[in-house]
Structures are given as C-alpha cells and as structure tokens.
Design an enzyme around this catalytic site. Structure first.
Site, PDB file in Angstrom:
ATOM      1  N   LYS A   1       0.853  -1.206   0.000  1.00 18.09           N
ATOM      2  CA  LYS A   1       0.000   0.000   0.000  1.00 18.09           C
ATOM      3  C   LYS A   1       0.878   1.240   0.000  1.00 18.09           C
ATOM      4  O   LYS A   1       0.737   2.126   0.837  1.00 18.09           O
ATOM      5  CB  LYS A   1      -0.931   0.020   1.223  1.00 18.09           C
ATOM      6  CG  LYS A   1      -2.198  -0.770   0.994  1.00 18.09           C
ATOM      7  CD  LYS A   1      -3.103  -0.735   2.199  1.00 18.09           C
ATOM      8  CE  LYS A   1      -3.973   0.496   2.242  1.00 18.09           C
ATOM      9  NZ  LYS A   1      -4.904   0.469   3.367  1.00 18.09           N
ATOM     10  N   HIS A   2       1.814   1.264  -0.905  1.00 20.70           N
ATOM     11  CA  HIS A   2       2.682   2.424  -1.056  1.00 20.70           C
ATOM     12  C   HIS A   2       3.356   2.365  -2.426  1.00 20.70           C
ATOM     13  O   HIS A   2       3.274   1.353  -3.135  1.00 20.70           O
ATOM     14  CB  HIS A   2       3.737   2.469   0.066  1.00 20.70           C
ATOM     15  CG  HIS A   2       4.609   1.265   0.141  1.00 20.70           C
ATOM     16  ND1 HIS A   2       4.654   0.407   1.220  1.00 20.70           N
ATOM     17  CD2 HIS A   2       5.473   0.747  -0.766  1.00 20.70           C
ATOM     18  CE1 HIS A   2       5.504  -0.570   0.975  1.00 20.70           C
ATOM     19  NE2 HIS A   2       6.016  -0.394  -0.225  1.00 20.70           N
ATOM     20  N   ALA A   3       4.023   3.449  -2.759  1.00 22.06           N
ATOM     21  CA  ALA A   3       4.897   3.475  -3.942  1.00 22.06           C
ATOM     22  C   ALA A   3       6.246   3.993  -3.466  1.00 22.06           C
ATOM     23  O   ALA A   3       6.375   4.506  -2.346  1.00 22.06           O
ATOM     24  CB  ALA A   3       4.315   4.405  -5.002  1.00 22.06           C
TER      25      ALA A   3
END
Ligand code: T46
Length: 150
Positions: free
Chosen positions: A58-60
């Site tokens: 749930k991130h980049a």
C-alpha cells in the site's frame, strides 16, 4: 505459472535462470546487473504470513527499483501506475515482478506457506516511500503534465 502479462508502466517480468532436478529440488539463480536489471544492495523476505487477510505494501517508492518474487506458496500483487490497475497472482519462484519507481503496490491473499523475496537496488530509506494514495496520483499526473507541456 505462466509468465504474467504486465499492463502497467514501471513494471515488467524477469525470468530467472533455474535448474529443475525434479524430486531432488530446484535451484534458482539471481545475478545482479545480469538477470536482475540492477546492482543488488538489499535483500529482504517476508515469512509467516498466517493472517490470510493481511494487507502489505500500500505504497509506492520515489526512486527505488525492486524485484519481488513468491519463492513459496502464493499471493496476489496489485499494481497501479496512477492510470492503470492490475492484479497478478504470484506462485512461481522463477518470475520476478519489477516494482519500479512510482508504482503503487499492494500484496494480499497470502497462502499460509507464502514466502516473499525482494531484491532492491538501494538501502532502506523511509523518505523514499509515498504512503498516501492521493499524493501518489498527484505526483504521477504532475510528472505527466510536465512532460507534455515541457
Ligand atoms: C516494498 C514491499 C514490497 C526496515 O527497517 N528495513 C527494510 O529494509 C524494510 C523493507 C522495512 N523496514 C521496516 C519499516 C517498517 O517499520 O520494517 C517495517 C515493515 O515495513 P513495511 O510496512 O514497509 O513492509 P511492507 O511489507 O508493507 O513493504 C515492504 C517494503 O517495505 C517495501 O519497500 O516495496 O515490501
């Protein structure tokens, strides 16, 4: 598992070299700057995924290059480049999925024997994470409009 078809940008598939000795085992080889398209500075793995409802990622990342493998079991990898989304089910130790910069990624649906291996081209840096989805989309779209308008 067949080679996953990638529809998002900043991703791709790497097939590692392997030797299949049947019941005597399989040997899989990852070489930095060769099959792995960068110098490997960090390796981490995720084990004991007993909670099938767990959500990881749930991130980049802003700059980091990574390759993610499911070396045992299975899990789903959702990829989102800010325009296109796709979910890939990973269950082969041979195929690595490139997690390039500016690619939102989420891991779910873990089998309880799942082991995830990640190769990265840099050391851990909390400042390289984008954890807010709206910030991520704005960053991607700002970059796109800058390249169109010069
Ligand atoms: C990624 C996906 C695929 C460290 O201190 N050093 C490290 O090298 C890593 C990877 C993590 N950490 C710390 C940071 C957090 O306090 O470990 C804790 C758990 O990390 P996180 O919640 O980011 O774990 P995931 O599974 O959500 O994400 C990880 C990687 O962090 C990330 O870069 O792309 O796997």
């Amino acid at each position: 598992m067949e080679s996953p078809a990638i529809q998002v940008v900043n991703s791709g598939v790497v097939l590692l070299q392997f030797f299949d000795d049947g019941k005597d085992g399989k040997l899989v080889i990852a070489e930095g700057d060769r099959t792995v398209p960068f110098e490997i500075k960090r390796v981490y793995y995720i084990t004991d995924l007993e909670n099938a409802a767990a959500v990881r990622g749930k991130h980049a990342h802003k700059k980091l290059e990574q390759l993610i493998f499911c070396v045992h079991g299975s899990f789903d990898l959702a990829l989102d480049d800010g325009y296109t989304r796709q979910t890939i089910s990973l269950s082969s130790p041979y195929y690595g999925i490139r997690l390039g910069p500016k690619l939102w990624h989420t891991m779910t649906n873990f089998s309880d024997d799942c082991v995830i291996l990640v190769l990265a081209n840099d050391y851990y840096d909390d400042g390289d994470y984008i954890r807010d989805y709206h910030e991520f989309v704005n960053l991607v779209r700002e970059g796109a409009s800058r390249s169109v308008h010069g």
